[in-house]
Design a protein around this motif. Structure first.
Motif, PDB file in Angstrom:
ATOM      1  N   LEU A  44      31.612  36.725  35.397  1.00  0.00           N
ATOM      2  CA  LEU A  44      32.770  37.326  36.068  1.00  0.00           C
ATOM      3  C   LEU A  44      32.800  38.833  35.773  1.00  0.00           C
ATOM      4  CD1 LEU A  44      35.471  37.003  37.629  1.00  0.00           C
ATOM      5  CD2 LEU A  44      36.559  36.411  35.455  1.00  0.00           C
ATOM      6  N   ALA A  47      30.094  40.445  37.810  1.00  0.00           N
ATOM      7  CA  ALA A  47      30.451  40.580  39.230  1.00  0.00           C
ATOM      8  C   ALA A  47      31.318  41.815  39.432  1.00  0.00           C
ATOM      9  CB  ALA A  47      31.175  39.326  39.706  1.00  0.00           C
ATOM     10  N   VAL A  84      40.455  40.501  39.013  1.00  0.00           N
ATOM     11  CA  VAL A  84      39.616  39.421  38.483  1.00  0.00           C
ATOM     12  C   VAL A  84      40.498  38.406  37.760  1.00  0.00           C
ATOM     13  CG1 VAL A  84      37.528  40.829  38.184  1.00  0.00           C
ATOM     14  CG2 VAL A  84      39.172  40.662  36.309  1.00  0.00           C
ATOM     15  N   ALA A 134      37.651  38.596  42.464  1.00  0.00           N
ATOM     16  CA  ALA A 134      36.590  37.757  41.893  1.00  0.00           C
ATOM     17  C   ALA A 134      37.210  36.843  40.853  1.00  0.00           C
ATOM     18  CB  ALA A 134      35.510  38.626  41.249  1.00  0.00           C
ATOM     19  N   THR A 138      33.354  33.181  42.406  1.00  0.00           N
ATOM     20  CA  THR A 138      33.383  33.494  43.835  1.00  0.00           C
ATOM     21  C   THR A 138      34.126  34.810  44.052  1.00  0.00           C
ATOM     22  OG1 THR A 138      33.054  31.232  44.587  1.00  0.00           O
ATOM     23  CG2 THR A 138      34.236  32.688  46.097  1.00  0.00           C
ATOM     24  N   CYS A 139      33.582  35.614  44.970  1.00  0.00           N
ATOM     25  CA  CYS A 139      34.137  36.927  45.247  1.00  0.00           C
ATOM     26  C   CYS A 139      34.453  37.065  46.739  1.00  0.00           C
ATOM     27  CB  CYS A 139      33.119  38.036  44.941  1.00  0.00           C
ATOM     28  SG  CYS A 139      32.420  37.967  43.307  1.00  0.00           S
TER      29      CYS A 139
END
Ligand code: GLN
Length: 293
Positions: free
Chosen positions: A118, A121, A201, A255, A291-292
């Motif tokens: 994470l 990302a 995030v 994200a 997942t973003c």
């Protein structure tokens, strides 16, 4: 077991050997699949290093040195607690994440290595010199927010947390590792924030309340609300994904972490709400994790 071993001053080497046997037995007969026998040596080292206030390397170099009875006693009490299942991270009060020696207590989820995905990302999206506003929702120990704040020193990082105990741990971590670099807010998800963010995030709870995984390993001792949002494992994710759009600047990124089998559902959720560039990242073992959009 503990009293017999603590009564004579033992050298470090033999104390560790005895503890390894004790911890190894426990791993062998417990249901704790996350801790195979191979870890008992490491665990004994970590507990003794903690009690003596030294590094593992120091233990190696001083195996003949006698351990004072009081410290040996403290060590055996920790070994017994570990034997009963308590997470190593809570016993020593630390867990490394993104090379940061984070303080952890039973008020926070123990940072997992897969959550570094994470952080990655977010960092792949944020240029090194960007001065963007970043928010971490449900920060727990502050792990994700701190890693981003340290890697992107010009960003203004905000983190929210509704558990007062966790917020206190996050504050200690921020003070110790990056004072003033992460602004903490008491409250749920986006609620205590104001303004817009270029990056949002979160590592929310995503394990179904009935998942047998919650009855194994470290999870048994971690705060329930950090692991499970209830019967619907996607409840927290859905809440965040629905609420985030007005909080995101144009071209911004959301994200979040999720379970290995939730990638498809998360992508659908994002696309259905109009998010674009929806992508999922897999961890080193090929499991979908972040997942973003
Ligand atoms: N990945 C963790 C686990 O499997 C759960 C973390 C979370 O719910 N955010 O125990």
């Amino acid at each position: 077991m503990s009293s017999c071993c603590a009564s004579v001053a033992q050298p470090i080497g033999s104390l560790l050997a005895a503890a390894r046997v004790r911890l190894g037995n426990r791993h062998a007969d417990s249901q704790d699949s996350e801790n195979p026998g191979a870890t008992s040596g490491l665990e004994a080292d970590l507990l003794l290093a903690h009690v003596l206030g030294v590094s593992r390397a120091w233990l190696f170099a001083n195996r003949e040195r006698a351990v004072p009875a009081e410290q040996a006693d403290r060590f055996w009490r920790l070994v017994e607690r570990r034997t009963a299942g308590e997470p190593i991270a809570y016993l020593v009060g630390r867990r490394e994440f993104w090379s940061l020696p984070l303080i952890v207590t039973p008020d926070v989820l123990i940072p997992r290595p897969e959550t570094e995905l994470l952080v990655q990302a977010a960092l792949d999206f944020i240029p090194a010199d960007a001065a963007w506003r970043v928010a971490d929702l449900g920060t727990g120990s502050g792990a994700v927010a701190l890693a981003i704040a340290i890697e992107r020193p010009r960003c203004e990082v905000h983190a929210t947390e509704r558990s007062p105990g966790a917020l206190e741990v996050a504050a200690r971590n921020v003070d110790a590792m990056a004072p003033g670099r992460v602004t903490l807010h008491a409250g749920s998800w986006l609620e205590p924030l104001s303004g817009q963010f270029r990056v949002i995030v979160s590592n929310p709870p995503y394990v179904a309340a009935a998942d047998p995984h919650l009855a194994t390993g470290d999870c048994r001792f971690e705060p329930r609300e950090a692991l499970t949002p209830g019967d619907d494992p996607l409840a927290a994710i859905r809440q965040i994904v629905r609420a985030a759009p007005p909080w995101l600047e144009a071209g911004g990124l959301l994200a979040f972490e999720h379970g290995f089998d939730q990638g498809e559902a998360c992508r659908e959720l994002l696309r259905g709400l109009g998010y674009t560039d929806v992508k999922t990242r897999a961890d080193l073992e090929g499991r979908e994790r972040v997942t973003c959009g």
